[in-house]
Design a protein around this motif. Structure first.
Motif, PDB file in Angstrom:
ATOM      1  N   PHE A 142      -1.774 -17.502  21.991  1.00 41.66           N
ATOM      2  CA  PHE A 142      -2.406 -16.224  21.692  1.00 41.66           C
ATOM      3  C   PHE A 142      -1.467 -15.059  21.995  1.00 41.66           C
ATOM      4  O   PHE A 142      -1.544 -14.024  21.334  1.00 41.66           O
ATOM      5  CB  PHE A 142      -3.748 -16.107  22.430  1.00 41.66           C
TER       6      PHE A 142
ATOM      7  N   LEU B 163       0.554 -14.679  18.866  1.00 39.28           N
ATOM      8  CA  LEU B 163      -0.261 -14.029  17.836  1.00 39.28           C
ATOM      9  C   LEU B 163      -0.477 -12.550  18.137  1.00 39.28           C
ATOM     10  O   LEU B 163      -0.499 -11.717  17.221  1.00 39.28           O
ATOM     11  CB  LEU B 163      -1.598 -14.752  17.678  1.00 39.28           C
ATOM     12  N   ASN B 164      -0.640 -12.199  19.415  1.00 45.18           N
ATOM     13  CA  ASN B 164      -0.784 -10.789  19.797  1.00 45.18           C
ATOM     14  C   ASN B 164       0.462  -9.999  19.413  1.00 45.18           C
ATOM     15  O   ASN B 164       0.361  -8.876  18.919  1.00 45.18           O
ATOM     16  CB  ASN B 164      -1.029 -10.657  21.304  1.00 45.18           C
TER      17      ASN B 164
ATOM     18  N   ALA C  81       0.326  -9.437  15.676  1.00 50.98           N
ATOM     19  CA  ALA C  81      -0.700  -8.450  15.314  1.00 50.98           C
ATOM     20  C   ALA C  81      -0.252  -7.033  15.688  1.00 50.98           C
ATOM     21  O   ALA C  81      -0.491  -6.076  14.938  1.00 50.98           O
ATOM     22  CB  ALA C  81      -2.024  -8.801  15.983  1.00 50.98           C
TER      23      ALA C  81
ATOM     24  N   TYR D 143       8.105 -16.389  13.741  1.00 52.09           N
ATOM     25  CA  TYR D 143       7.495 -15.060  13.734  1.00 52.09           C
ATOM     26  C   TYR D 143       8.502 -13.964  14.057  1.00 52.09           C
ATOM     27  O   TYR D 143       8.262 -12.801  13.754  1.00 52.09           O
ATOM     28  CB  TYR D 143       6.299 -14.995  14.682  1.00 52.09           C
TER      29      TYR D 143
ATOM     30  N   ALA E 116      -5.667 -11.213  16.567  1.00 50.62           N
ATOM     31  CA  ALA E 116      -4.934 -12.395  17.041  1.00 50.62           C
ATOM     32  C   ALA E 116      -5.910 -13.478  17.499  1.00 50.62           C
ATOM     33  O   ALA E 116      -5.740 -14.664  17.186  1.00 50.62           O
ATOM     34  CB  ALA E 116      -3.995 -12.007  18.180  1.00 50.62           C
TER      35      ALA E 116
ATOM     36  N   TYR F 217       2.923 -16.218   7.846  1.00 52.68           N
ATOM     37  CA  TYR F 217       1.599 -16.836   8.000  1.00 52.68           C
ATOM     38  C   TYR F 217       1.531 -18.140   7.193  1.00 52.68           C
ATOM     39  O   TYR F 217       1.014 -19.149   7.679  1.00 52.68           O
ATOM     40  CB  TYR F 217       0.489 -15.875   7.567  1.00 52.68           C
TER      41      TYR F 217
END
Length: 193
Positions: free
Chosen positions: A124, A127-128, A131, A70, A150, A80
């Motif tokens: 998470f 993912l945050n 995002a 990422y 996220a 993704y």
């Protein structure tokens, strides 16, 4: 990590994948690791401790992989899609099974649930970050806050993993297709921005 705890963790992984958490025996883990049972209790304090150590050990390795992926400059939709590819790797390695076993065991053990949720929180957080990057690059995500996006993506993977592990090929295909379709939405959004 010195060799005895690592041997115990690797043996626990093997036993967990073969027998599941409910049937997991520390005696069997010690036998597979080639160590006295007392070593499991010395290093991990028992069954739950060794399995949480196993999950933590694998989790750290996979989080490093995710953060590197990422953190690249490739388009978000390609990152993704790579995450979807990683899901296949994680299923094949047994990591997903270990995680889902620990989630299920946490339903009846509040201490274990708290430890598993702590490990999940690190996913998470990754993912945050992604995002927030999307929001910074493309402006508003509409009515969805980055943290909520996220959470939705992370929960989609967790739920998808649980269904895939049930083993029905029709459901497996539907889950994989649905997860991959999100990449197409991200691509369309990214290319139109």
């Amino acid at each position: 990590m010195n060799s005895t705890p690592l041997r115990i963790i690797e043996a626990a992984r093997s036993c967990l994948l073969a027998d599941g958490y409910a049937a997991l025996s520390t005696r069997r883990v010690a036998e597979v690791a080639g160590v006295p049972l007392s070593q499991i209790h010395y290093h991990f304090r028992g069954k739950q401790g060794v399995i949480v150590a196993l999950l933590d050990h694998e989790n750290r390795q996979l989080l490093t992989r995710q953060r590197e992926m990422y953190g690249s400059d490739t388009p978000l939709w390609q990152r993704y899609e790579q995450a979807c590819d990683f899901l296949e790797d994680d299923l094949a390695s047994g990591y997903v099974r270990v995680l889902q076993e620990m989630i299920a065991a946490g339903w009846s053990d509040a201490d274990l649930a708290a430890r598993v949720l702590t490990l999940l929180q690190s996913w998470f957080e990754v993912l945050n970050e992604v995002a927030r990057e999307a929001e910074e690059r493309f402006g508003s995500l509409g009515p969805v806050r980055p943290a909520d996006l996220a959470m939705l993506i992370g929960l989609s993977f967790l739920g998808g993993e649980a269904v895939i592990l049930l083993g029905d090929e029709g459901w497996n295909a539907r889950v994989r297709s649905a997860l991959r379709s999100v990449g197409a939405v991200i691509r369309r959004f990214e290319e139109s921005a």
